[in-house]
Design a protein around this motif. Structure first.
Motif, PDB file in Angstrom:
ATOM      1  N   LYS A   1       0.828  -1.206   0.000  1.00 52.53           N
ATOM      2  CA  LYS A   1       0.000   0.000   0.000  1.00 52.53           C
ATOM      3  C   LYS A   1       0.859   1.250   0.000  1.00 52.53           C
ATOM      4  O   LYS A   1       0.577   2.211  -0.699  1.00 52.53           O
ATOM      5  N   ARG A   2       1.916   1.207   0.810  1.00 50.34           N
ATOM      6  CA  ARG A   2       2.769   2.396   0.897  1.00 50.34           C
ATOM      7  C   ARG A   2       3.488   2.656  -0.412  1.00 50.34           C
ATOM      8  O   ARG A   2       3.528   3.780  -0.903  1.00 50.34           O
ATOM      9  N   SER A   3       4.056   1.620  -1.008  1.00 51.41           N
ATOM     10  CA  SER A   3       4.763   1.805  -2.272  1.00 51.41           C
ATOM     11  C   SER A   3       3.797   2.168  -3.388  1.00 51.41           C
ATOM     12  O   SER A   3       4.139   2.912  -4.303  1.00 51.41           O
TER      13      SER A   3
ATOM     14  N   VAL B   1      -5.997  13.868 -17.773  1.00 55.74           N
ATOM     15  CA  VAL B   1      -6.993  12.794 -17.765  1.00 55.74           C
ATOM     16  C   VAL B   1      -6.380  11.511 -17.221  1.00 55.74           C
ATOM     17  O   VAL B   1      -6.973  10.812 -16.379  1.00 55.74           O
ATOM     18  N   GLN B   2      -5.175  11.180 -17.691  1.00 50.10           N
ATOM     19  CA  GLN B   2      -4.511   9.977 -17.210  1.00 50.10           C
ATOM     20  C   GLN B   2      -4.141  10.111 -15.735  1.00 50.10           C
ATOM     21  O   GLN B   2      -4.173   9.128 -14.984  1.00 50.10           O
ATOM     22  N   ALA B   3      -3.802  11.320 -15.306  1.00 49.89           N
ATOM     23  CA  ALA B   3      -3.503  11.542 -13.894  1.00 49.89           C
ATOM     24  C   ALA B   3      -4.731  11.249 -13.038  1.00 49.89           C
ATOM     25  O   ALA B   3      -4.631  10.621 -11.975  1.00 49.89           O
TER      26      ALA B   3
ATOM     27  N   THR C   1      -7.831   4.977  -9.592  1.00 52.72           N
ATOM     28  CA  THR C   1      -7.357   3.616  -9.286  1.00 52.72           C
ATOM     29  C   THR C   1      -6.914   3.518  -7.836  1.00 52.72           C
ATOM     30  O   THR C   1      -7.228   2.524  -7.144  1.00 52.72           O
ATOM     31  N   MET C   2      -6.222   4.522  -7.345  1.00 55.56           N
ATOM     32  CA  MET C   2      -5.802   4.513  -5.942  1.00 55.56           C
ATOM     33  C   MET C   2      -7.013   4.574  -5.014  1.00 55.56           C
ATOM     34  O   MET C   2      -7.057   3.909  -3.978  1.00 55.56           O
TER      35      MET C   2
ATOM     36  N   LEU D   1      -4.711   4.946   1.312  1.00 51.42           N
ATOM     37  CA  LEU D   1      -4.778   6.093   2.207  1.00 51.42           C
ATOM     38  C   LEU D   1      -3.939   7.230   1.632  1.00 51.42           C
ATOM     39  O   LEU D   1      -2.711   7.180   1.644  1.00 51.42           O
ATOM     40  N   MET D   2      -4.602   8.241   1.108  1.00 49.48           N
ATOM     41  CA  MET D   2      -3.898   9.362   0.473  1.00 49.48           C
ATOM     42  C   MET D   2      -3.199  10.211   1.522  1.00 49.48           C
ATOM     43  O   MET D   2      -3.677  10.344   2.652  1.00 49.48           O
ATOM     44  N   ASP D   3      -2.098  10.809   1.119  1.00 49.45           N
ATOM     45  CA  ASP D   3      -1.418  11.763   1.991  1.00 49.45           C
ATOM     46  C   ASP D   3      -1.454  13.156   1.367  1.00 49.45           C
ATOM     47  O   ASP D   3      -1.997  13.357   0.268  1.00 49.45           O
TER      48      ASP D   3
END
Length: 535
Positions: free
Chosen positions: A199-201, A220-222, A228-229, A235-237
């Motif tokens: 998850k971290r990587s 768009v790809q971003a 996907t995440m 868990l976003m930072d």
């Protein structure tokens, strides 16, 4: 003394004694002394050896510390010399010390020496570890030699070293910088399959990949990577949010950027200085200066102190829109917080006052700048000269040029262009030509603005032959010529009723690639108006 006592107690000897007995006693005494001397020497030798070993260990640790300190301050030649002396004495520094050396060599771009050092480590020891190769790979990525970095990555397994997620992240970042997003995605899949800290990587590498997409203009790809995440419940930072907000600001989608900054707060992530600076920059580029100033106030309420970059962006945006007085207020805010701006910030405000035709305030800011220990540079003087030119004070502008030389600063092409423009506007064509010749004497090459101003000055004076000669010089100079000198000459020929020459110039302009329609549009727009070329 013992032998003497022994003989004195022997009554039958009468001081003559037995020679054999005396010899035996002396022999026993001598043997005892020699044994004691031997044991003393052995003890001294063992103590000395122990002391030498300890001294050598202490000196070796000291040399290692010195090598690391030399690497940190960039004195790699001395560090390598000290390492060589240690190796000659039979003491090889550990792998961490070698990593310091490799890192210093890679930072300075000396990849050849770094390669030699790693080869020597493989032959003599200590064996390189993953950090050694990560540093070496990053060194090649810094000079944009991704092919060599990938080759080193491929040879890691041959040397018995397994890449870690840092290795992959370095390569993903380098591939994104070169626009090789598909290759970066393949590496990402390898990380996710082979990394224990999945998850971290996933978050770190996906953030790097998302940043690469944004820098390549593929928002768009971003967003696809972000979705996907989110689907994987990653868990976003704050860094991931900052990257996405930066991409939205680049596309001037400020509403969506605001919404993601609000989402950060809902998730318990407080926006940091990078978040706010990104929003301020995006708003200034979009011309929304009121909202940008509001973000500054929000930062203060949220306990995030604006830094030099925050104020620089605000001052630059306000000066670009002509609100120099409000920009000056932010300058005072910086000074109250003991934040002395860099010369560029002072120059922005001085130039802002100059464009407003307010030389008094421009010089007041220059005085304040010097009182805080910031020395004026060429750009400062150019802004002050522009302020004098705006109020048609060519004498004051020329005196500033002389003042520059007295302070060890030399006028540049912009300085001469400003003065030549002022001289031409006042009809002082001889002074303009004197400045032009002085400019050539200093080794400066005139640009299109220089020629345009001189052509305009000669046209105002009615010296059309000189104007035509200057126009020929401009065409033969190799500079990119825009519509302005064409328009000046055509307009003057039309006023003089020399329509044939005007039409010839018009035909020359039309033969230039893809400029005919633009010329007609500009000509119709400026008919009957006095033309003033911008500097």
């Amino acid at each position: 003394m013992r032998s003497q006592d022994w003989f004195s107690n022997n009554k039958g000897c009468n001081d003559e004694g037995d020679p054999q007995v005396v010899f035996n006693v002396l022999d026993a005494m001598l043997n005892g002394s020699l044994e004691r001397l031997k044991s003393m020497r052995e003890g001294i030798s063992s103590i000395k050896a122990g002391l030498i070993g300890r001294v050598m260990n202490v000196s070796c640790a000291g040399y290692i510390a010195i090598i690391r300190d030399l690497c940190l301050v960039g004195k790699l030649g001395a560090a390598l010399w000290l390492r060589r002396k240690m190796v000659q004495k039979g003491f090889v520094p550990d792998v961490i010390t070698h990593n310091y050396l490799v890192n210093g060599l890679c930072k300075t771009g000396d990849l050849g020496s770094a390669d030699w050092l790693i080869r020597e480590m493989l032959e003599m020891g200590p064996s390189p570890n993953c950090a050694t190769y990560n540093t070496f790979i990053k060194g090649y990525c810094l000079i944009n030699d991704v092919d060599k970095a990938l080759f080193i990555f491929a040879t890691m397994n041959n040397n018995g070293i397994r890449p870690n997620r840092v290795t992959f992240n370095i390569l993903v970042h380098a591939l994104c910088k070169r626009g090789l997003l598909e290759n970066a995605k393949k590496l990402l899949s390898e990380i996710l399959e082979d990394d224990d800290e999945k998850k971290r990587s996933d978050l770190i590498t996906s953030t790097i990949l998302m940043d690469g997409c944004i820098k390549n203009g593929d928002i768009v790809q971003a967003f696809g990577i972000w979705d996907t995440m989110s689907q994987k419940n990653t868990l976003m930072d704050a860094i991931a949010y900052n990257v996405l907000i930066h991409g939205l600001c680049l596309t001037e989608n400020m509403k969506l950027a605001y919404s993601y900054s609000c989402e950060m707060l809902k998730r318990g992530l407080l926006p940091d200085i990078f978040t706010y600076n990104t929003l301020i920059s995006g708003l200034c580029k979009a011309g929304k200066l009121y909202e940008a100033c509001h973000i500054h106030d929000v930062m203060l309420r949220m306990g995030v102190a604006p830094d030099h970059i925050s104020y620089k962006i605000l001052i630059q945006g306000l000066c670009a829109q002509g609100d120099v007085f409000r920009a000056n207020d932010y300058l005072h805010c910086m000074l109250k917080k003991s934040m002395v701006p860099e010369p560029q910030v002072w120059n922005l405000i001085i130039n802002g006052y100059g464009r407003c035709g307010d030389p008094d305030n421009a010089f007041a800011i220059r005085g304040q700048m010097m009182s805080f220990g910031v020395l004026p540079n060429v750009f400062t003087y150019n802004a002050l000269i522009h302020a004098h030119v705006k109020v048609q004070n060519i004498v004051g502008a020329n005196s500033l040029k002389k003042e520059m030389v007295c302070h060890g600063l030399f006028p540049d092409v912009v300085t001469y262009n400003l003065l030549i423009s002022a001289a031409c506007n006042e009809g002082r064509i001889h002074f303009a030509l004197h400045l032009y010749n002085e400019m050539l004497g200093r080794g400066y090459e005139p640009d299109m603005i220089t020629y345009t101003e001189l052509i305009k000055g000669h046209c105002v004076m009615g010296k059309m032959n000189e104007a035509a000669n200057l126009f020929s010089k401009l065409q033969n100079s190799g500079l990119a010529v825009d519509h302005v000198p064409f328009q000046i000459l055509i307009k003057k020929y039309c006023i003089m009723r020399e329509t044939d020459r005007a039409f010839d110039l018009y035909q020359k302009w039309l033969t230039r690639k893809n400029v005919g329609n633009d010329f007609e549009r500009l000509t119709r727009k400026n008919v009957g108006n006095d033309f003033e070329p911008c500097i």
